[in-house]
Design a protein around this motif. Sequence first.
Motif, mmCIF file in Angstrom:
data_model
loop_
_atom_site.group_PDB
_atom_site.id
_atom_site.type_symbol
_atom_site.label_atom_id
_atom_site.label_comp_id
_atom_site.label_asym_id
_atom_site.label_seq_id
_atom_site.Cartn_x
_atom_site.Cartn_y
_atom_site.Cartn_z
ATOM 1 N N UNK A 3 0.821 -1.213 0.000
ATOM 2 C CA UNK A 3 0.000 0.000 0.000
ATOM 3 C C UNK A 3 0.855 1.263 0.000
ATOM 4 N N UNK A 4 1.917 1.280 0.783
ATOM 5 C CA UNK A 4 2.768 2.472 0.846
ATOM 6 C C UNK A 4 3.368 2.798 -0.519
ATOM 7 N N UNK A 5 3.829 1.780 -1.224
ATOM 8 C CA UNK A 5 4.420 1.993 -2.547
ATOM 9 C C UNK A 5 3.386 2.527 -3.529
ATOM 10 N N UNK A 6 2.204 1.932 -3.546
ATOM 11 C CA UNK A 6 1.168 2.420 -4.464
ATOM 12 C C UNK A 6 0.708 3.824 -4.098
ATOM 13 N N UNK A 7 0.633 4.141 -2.806
ATOM 14 C CA UNK A 7 0.266 5.503 -2.412
ATOM 15 C C UNK A 7 1.266 6.523 -2.949
ATOM 16 N N UNK A 8 2.537 6.155 -2.997
ATOM 17 C CA UNK A 8 3.557 7.057 -3.537
ATOM 18 C C UNK A 8 3.393 7.280 -5.039
ATOM 19 N N UNK B 110 -3.124 5.344 -11.977
ATOM 20 C CA UNK B 110 -3.499 4.910 -10.630
ATOM 21 C C UNK B 110 -4.222 6.059 -9.943
ATOM 22 N N UNK B 111 -5.503 5.863 -9.628
ATOM 23 C CA UNK B 111 -6.289 6.965 -9.072
ATOM 24 C C UNK B 111 -6.655 6.757 -7.605
ATOM 25 N N UNK B 112 -6.479 5.537 -7.090
ATOM 26 C CA UNK B 112 -6.832 5.299 -5.688
ATOM 27 C C UNK B 112 -6.058 4.117 -5.141
ATOM 28 N N UNK B 113 -5.623 4.231 -3.887
ATOM 29 C CA UNK B 113 -5.025 3.128 -3.130
ATOM 30 C C UNK B 113 -5.631 3.216 -1.736
ATOM 31 N N UNK C 147 -0.972 -8.194 11.473
ATOM 32 C CA UNK C 147 -0.585 -9.463 10.856
ATOM 33 C C UNK C 147 -0.922 -9.569 9.374
ATOM 34 N N UNK C 148 -1.842 -8.741 8.899
ATOM 35 C CA UNK C 148 -2.292 -8.829 7.509
ATOM 36 C C UNK C 148 -2.319 -7.445 6.866
ATOM 37 N N UNK C 149 -1.947 -7.404 5.594
ATOM 38 C CA UNK C 149 -2.099 -6.184 4.807
ATOM 39 C C UNK C 149 -3.202 -6.444 3.789
ATOM 40 N N UNK C 150 -4.231 -5.616 3.833
ATOM 41 C CA UNK C 150 -5.348 -5.745 2.901
ATOM 42 C C UNK C 150 -5.631 -4.367 2.310
ATOM 43 N N UNK C 151 -5.596 -4.291 0.978
ATOM 44 C CA UNK C 151 -5.859 -3.013 0.329
ATOM 45 C C UNK C 151 -6.322 -3.246 -1.098
#
Length: 100
Positions: free
Chosen positions: A6-11, A31-34, A42-46
């Motif tokens: 998520x951090x990478x896509x937000x950038x 890319x218009x939304x992350x 324990x989990x990354x969900x995006x």
Amino acid sequence: MELLNLATFNQQLNSKFTIKPAGANAVEVELIEAEDTGSNAMHEQFSITFRGPLGAPLPQGLYPFEHADMGTFELFIVPIKRDQHGMYYEAIFSRVIQPA
């Protein structure tokens, strides 16, 4: 795969990605939304949403993506809507976070 978080896509919001479907012309999407959809310790969900041209709709499937900063990777995308601005595609991520 660790780069696809998520951090990478937000950038990279509002930047252009190129999808290269097999046997078809490349399609440029933005890319218009992350959006975090329920991450915890324990989990990354995006989910991420791309907007592409109306004239080159893509069916759901796994596609190679290219990006100037992120390089080349594959994503499974699903078309979710269309409007006067273009076709919209979503990719959903859900994975266990590896302890450091």
